[in-house]
Design an enzyme around this catalytic site. Structure first.
Site, PDB file in Angstrom:
ATOM      1  N   TYR A  22      -0.411   8.512  -2.468  1.00  0.00           N
ATOM      2  CA  TYR A  22      -0.467   8.243  -3.909  1.00  0.00           C
ATOM      3  C   TYR A  22      -1.682   8.947  -4.529  1.00  0.00           C
ATOM      4  O   TYR A  22      -1.709   9.208  -5.718  1.00  0.00           O
ATOM      5  CB  TYR A  22      -0.625   6.739  -4.162  1.00  0.00           C
ATOM      6  CG  TYR A  22       0.613   5.886  -3.967  1.00  0.00           C
ATOM      7  CD1 TYR A  22       1.768   6.379  -3.353  1.00  0.00           C
ATOM      8  CD2 TYR A  22       0.613   4.561  -4.403  1.00  0.00           C
ATOM      9  CE1 TYR A  22       2.878   5.571  -3.180  1.00  0.00           C
ATOM     10  CE2 TYR A  22       1.728   3.758  -4.238  1.00  0.00           C
ATOM     11  CZ  TYR A  22       2.854   4.251  -3.624  1.00  0.00           C
ATOM     12  OH  TYR A  22       3.946   3.446  -3.455  1.00  0.00           O
ATOM     13  N   GLY A  23      -2.684   9.191  -3.694  1.00  0.00           N
ATOM     14  CA  GLY A  23      -3.987   9.635  -4.177  1.00  0.00           C
ATOM     15  C   GLY A  23      -4.015  10.972  -4.896  1.00  0.00           C
ATOM     16  O   GLY A  23      -4.998  11.309  -5.554  1.00  0.00           O
TER      17      GLY A  23
ATOM     18  N   ASP B  61       0.868  -1.175   0.000  1.00  0.00           N
ATOM     19  CA  ASP B  61       0.000   0.000   0.000  1.00  0.00           C
ATOM     20  C   ASP B  61       0.903   1.224   0.000  1.00  0.00           C
ATOM     21  O   ASP B  61       2.101   1.128   0.243  1.00  0.00           O
ATOM     22  CB  ASP B  61      -0.899  -0.004   1.252  1.00  0.00           C
ATOM     23  CG  ASP B  61      -1.766   1.249   1.312  1.00  0.00           C
ATOM     24  OD1 ASP B  61      -2.399   1.581   0.295  1.00  0.00           O
ATOM     25  OD2 ASP B  61      -1.777   1.933   2.357  1.00  0.00           O
ATOM     26  N   SER B  62       0.307   2.367  -0.253  1.00  0.00           N
ATOM     27  CA  SER B  62       1.070   3.613  -0.222  1.00  0.00           C
ATOM     28  C   SER B  62       1.557   3.929   1.196  1.00  0.00           C
ATOM     29  O   SER B  62       2.417   4.773   1.378  1.00  0.00           O
ATOM     30  CB  SER B  62       0.188   4.755  -0.715  1.00  0.00           C
ATOM     31  OG  SER B  62      -1.005   4.794   0.037  1.00  0.00           O
TER      32      SER B  62
ATOM     33  N   GLU C 128      -5.544   9.159   9.639  1.00  0.00           N
ATOM     34  CA  GLU C 128      -4.162   9.032  10.113  1.00  0.00           C
ATOM     35  C   GLU C 128      -3.928   9.805  11.405  1.00  0.00           C
ATOM     36  O   GLU C 128      -3.038   9.485  12.181  1.00  0.00           O
ATOM     37  CB  GLU C 128      -3.186   9.457   9.018  1.00  0.00           C
ATOM     38  CG  GLU C 128      -3.290   8.531   7.831  1.00  0.00           C
ATOM     39  CD  GLU C 128      -1.964   8.115   7.238  1.00  0.00           C
ATOM     40  OE1 GLU C 128      -0.933   8.681   7.621  1.00  0.00           O
ATOM     41  OE2 GLU C 128      -1.978   7.213   6.379  1.00  0.00           O
TER      42      GLU C 128
ATOM     43  N   CYS D 214      -3.796  -0.836  -2.096  1.00  0.00           N
ATOM     44  CA  CYS D 214      -4.084   0.581  -2.340  1.00  0.00           C
ATOM     45  C   CYS D 214      -5.065   0.734  -3.508  1.00  0.00           C
ATOM     46  O   CYS D 214      -4.809   0.224  -4.609  1.00  0.00           O
ATOM     47  CB  CYS D 214      -2.758   1.263  -2.667  1.00  0.00           C
ATOM     48  SG  CYS D 214      -2.910   3.000  -3.046  1.00  0.00           S
ATOM     49  N   ASN D 215      -6.161   1.420  -3.273  1.00  0.00           N
ATOM     50  CA  ASN D 215      -7.143   1.642  -4.347  1.00  0.00           C
ATOM     51  C   ASN D 215      -6.543   2.448  -5.485  1.00  0.00           C
ATOM     52  O   ASN D 215      -6.804   2.180  -6.654  1.00  0.00           O
ATOM     53  CB  ASN D 215      -8.359   2.386  -3.804  1.00  0.00           C
ATOM     54  CG  ASN D 215      -9.286   1.482  -3.034  1.00  0.00           C
ATOM     55  OD1 ASN D 215     -10.286   1.025  -3.552  1.00  0.00           O
ATOM     56  ND2 ASN D 215      -8.953   1.182  -1.795  1.00  0.00           N
ATOM     57  N   THR D 216      -5.740   3.451  -5.124  1.00  0.00           N
ATOM     58  CA  THR D 216      -5.159   4.310  -6.154  1.00  0.00           C
ATOM     59  C   THR D 216      -4.246   3.480  -7.063  1.00  0.00           C
ATOM     60  O   THR D 216      -4.345   3.549  -8.295  1.00  0.00           O
ATOM     61  CB  THR D 216      -4.374   5.457  -5.481  1.00  0.00           C
ATOM     62  OG1 THR D 216      -5.236   6.117  -4.559  1.00  0.00           O
ATOM     63  CG2 THR D 216      -3.854   6.437  -6.497  1.00  0.00           C
TER      64      THR D 216
ATOM     65  N   CYS E 293     -11.158   3.274  -0.713  1.00  0.00           N
ATOM     66  CA  CYS E 293      -9.862   3.739  -0.212  1.00  0.00           C
ATOM     67  C   CYS E 293      -9.540   2.928   1.043  1.00  0.00           C
ATOM     68  O   CYS E 293     -10.438   2.628   1.842  1.00  0.00           O
ATOM     69  CB  CYS E 293      -9.931   5.231   0.127  1.00  0.00           C
ATOM     70  SG  CYS E 293      -8.429   5.846   0.912  1.00  0.00           S
ATOM     71  N   THR E 294      -8.251   2.598   1.162  1.00  0.00           N
ATOM     72  CA  THR E 294      -7.798   1.780   2.301  1.00  0.00           C
ATOM     73  C   THR E 294      -8.234   2.313   3.660  1.00  0.00           C
ATOM     74  O   THR E 294      -8.473   1.547   4.581  1.00  0.00           O
ATOM     75  CB  THR E 294      -6.258   1.753   2.314  1.00  0.00           C
ATOM     76  OG1 THR E 294      -5.773   3.080   2.115  1.00  0.00           O
ATOM     77  CG2 THR E 294      -5.717   0.823   1.267  1.00  0.00           C
ATOM     78  N   HIS E 295      -8.292   3.638   3.782  1.00  0.00           N
ATOM     79  CA  HIS E 295      -8.521   4.228   5.099  1.00  0.00           C
ATOM     80  C   HIS E 295      -9.988   4.273   5.517  1.00  0.00           C
ATOM     81  O   HIS E 295     -10.295   4.422   6.692  1.00  0.00           O
ATOM     82  CB  HIS E 295      -7.989   5.672   5.118  1.00  0.00           C
ATOM     83  CG  HIS E 295      -6.493   5.764   5.095  1.00  0.00           C
ATOM     84  ND1 HIS E 295      -5.726   5.200   4.104  1.00  0.00           N
ATOM     85  CD2 HIS E 295      -5.630   6.371   5.945  1.00  0.00           C
ATOM     86  CE1 HIS E 295      -4.448   5.461   4.340  1.00  0.00           C
ATOM     87  NE2 HIS E 295      -4.367   6.165   5.439  1.00  0.00           N
TER      88      HIS E 295
HETATM   89  N1  DGL Z   1      -3.932   3.912  -0.014  1.00  0.00           N
HETATM   90  C1  DGL Z   1      -4.590   4.982  -0.704  1.00  0.00           C
HETATM   91  C2  DGL Z   1      -5.842   4.435  -1.402  1.00  0.00           C
HETATM   92  O1  DGL Z   1      -6.400   3.430  -1.052  1.00  0.00           O
HETATM   93  C3  DGL Z   1      -4.962   6.109   0.240  1.00  0.00           C
HETATM   94  C4  DGL Z   1      -3.775   6.908   0.704  1.00  0.00           C
HETATM   95  C5  DGL Z   1      -3.031   7.587  -0.434  1.00  0.00           C
HETATM   96  O2  DGL Z   1      -3.537   8.532  -1.051  1.00  0.00           O
HETATM   97  O3  DGL Z   1      -1.921   7.139  -0.713  1.00  0.00           O
HETATM   98  O4  DGL Z   1      -6.276   5.032  -2.352  1.00  0.00           O
END
Ligand code: DGL
Length: 277
Positions: A52-53, A20-21, A162, A83-85, A194-196
Site C-alpha cells: 500500500y505504501g 494490514d496490507s 519480507e 497498517c500505518n499507510t 511501519c508494520t515491518h
Molecule cells: N503495512 C504497511 C505499513 O505499515 C507496509 C507495507 C506496505 O507498503 O503495504 O505502512
C-alpha cells in the site's frame, strides 16, 4: 490473564478484527497475544494488493473499506488498522462508515512519542505514502505545537524484512544510509511508523544508540485494551481463544513469512476474494 478489575461481558467474546496490507500487521497480532491473550482475533492480510505504501490515497482508502467490510461480517467488537499507510490516509472514513471503534497505529504512536521524547525532537520513519501524508507530523504538532518532527521514508525496509534479511551487512548498510540524516537532528525518540520495522529493531537501535524506539504495534494494543476495558468489552481469559487468518492471495507465502513475524505457526489461513466486498 485479563485485568480482573475490569468487567468482562459476553460482548467481549466477539473477535477483534485486524487488517494490514499483508503480513506485517502480524506485529500487532503478536502484541495482542502478549497484552490481550484472552481475545478472539480475525486477521486479514491483503497479500494480493500489497504494498500500500506506494499507492495513492484513493486506492488505499478503497482497499481499506473493502478489508473492513470483510471483517465486519464476523461481528467484530473493535477494528485495528495495523497498517500505518492505511491508518494515515483512511482512518476518518472508516470511523464514519462502521459502528465499532476503529483504531489506527498513528495516534497511539504519536502520543507515545510525545510522552517519551524529552527534548520533543521526534523522528518518524515509514513508507513513502505514510511520510508524504504527514499524518504523524500533523497529529504530533496538533497536540504539541512546539514539537519538531523529522521524517524519513525507508522504502527498502519492507522488502528486506519480507526476505528475512533482518541482519547482516547489506541490511545494516541500508539502515545506515536511511538514518544518516536523522542522526544529525538531535532527536531523542524515533517512531517506527511501519508494520515491518519492529523486526529491524536490533539494527535500528544499534544505529540510533540511546534513542527511544517507539513501536506503534505495542502502543495501539495498549490503546485497544483501554478502549475495550472502558466499554466493559474485554474477552475472558479463561478459555482458549480462536485466531483466524485470511489473505487475498498466496496463503502459503503468508504462512512462511508470517511465522517470522509471529514467532509461531499460523493456522488456519484461508484465501478470500476481497474485491467482492
Ligand atoms: N503495512 C504497511 C505499513 O505499515 C507496509 C507495507 C506496505 O507498503 O503495504 O505502512
Amino acid at each position: 490473564m485479563t485485568d480482573d478489575r475490569i468487567p468482562v461481558s459476553r460482548e467481549g467474546e466477539r473477535p477483534i478484527g485486524v487488517f494490514d496490507s499483508g503480513v506485517g500487521g502480524l506485529t500487532v497480532v503478536k502484541e495482542l497475544f502478549g497484552q490481550l491473550p484472552g481475545e478472539n482475533i480475525i486477521y486479514f492480510g491483503d497479500t494480493a494488493r500489497v504494498p500500500y505504501g506506494i499507492k495513492s490515497d484513493r486506492t488505499v482508502v478503497k482497499f481499506s473499506l473493502q478489508n473492513s467490510r470483510f471483517l465486519a461480517q464476523f461481528k467484530i467488537k473493535l477494528l485495528i488498522v495495523a497498517c500505518n499507510t492505511a491508518s494515515a490516509v483512511g482512518l476518518d472514513i472508516l470511523r464514519k462508515e462502521f459502528p465499532f471503534p476503529v483504531l489506527g497505529v498513528i495516534e497511539p504512536g504519536a502520543r507515545a512519542a510525545l510522552r517519551l521524547a524529552k527534548n520533543k525532537r521526534i523522528g518518524v520513519i515509514g513508507t513513502e505514502a505514510t511520510v508524504s501524508s504527514r499524518a504523524y507530523v500533523k497529529l504530533i504538532e496538533g497536540i504539541n505545537p512546539s514539537a519538531r518532527i523529522f521524517s524519513q521514508a525507508c522504502s527498502l525496509f519492507v522488502p528486506l524484512v519480507e526476505e528475512g534479511w533482518l541482519e547482516g551487512e547489506i541490511t545494516a548498510a541500508v539502515v545506515r544510509k536511511y538514518l544518516s540524516s536523522l542522526k544529525k537532528k538531535s532527536i531523542d525518540s524515533l517512531i517506527l511508523g511501519c508494520t515491518h520495522y519492529p523486526l529491524l529493531k536490533p539494527l535500528l537501535q544499534k544505529e540510533m544508540e540511546g534513542i527511544v524506539l517507539i513501536d506503534s504495534a505495542r502502543e495501539v494494543v495498549a490503546e485497544a485494551k483501554k478502549v475495550l476495558g472502558d466499554r466493559g468489552m474485554l474477552g475472558a481469559g479463561n478459555r482458549t481463544p480462536y485466531r483466524r487468518y485470511y489473505v487475498s492471495d498466496m496463503p502459503a507465502r503468508f504462512v512462511r513469512v508470517g511465522k517470522m513475524f509471529l514467532g509461531e505457526d499460523i493456522t488456519p489461513v484461508e484465501q478470500v476474494e476481497i474485491e467482492k466486498y
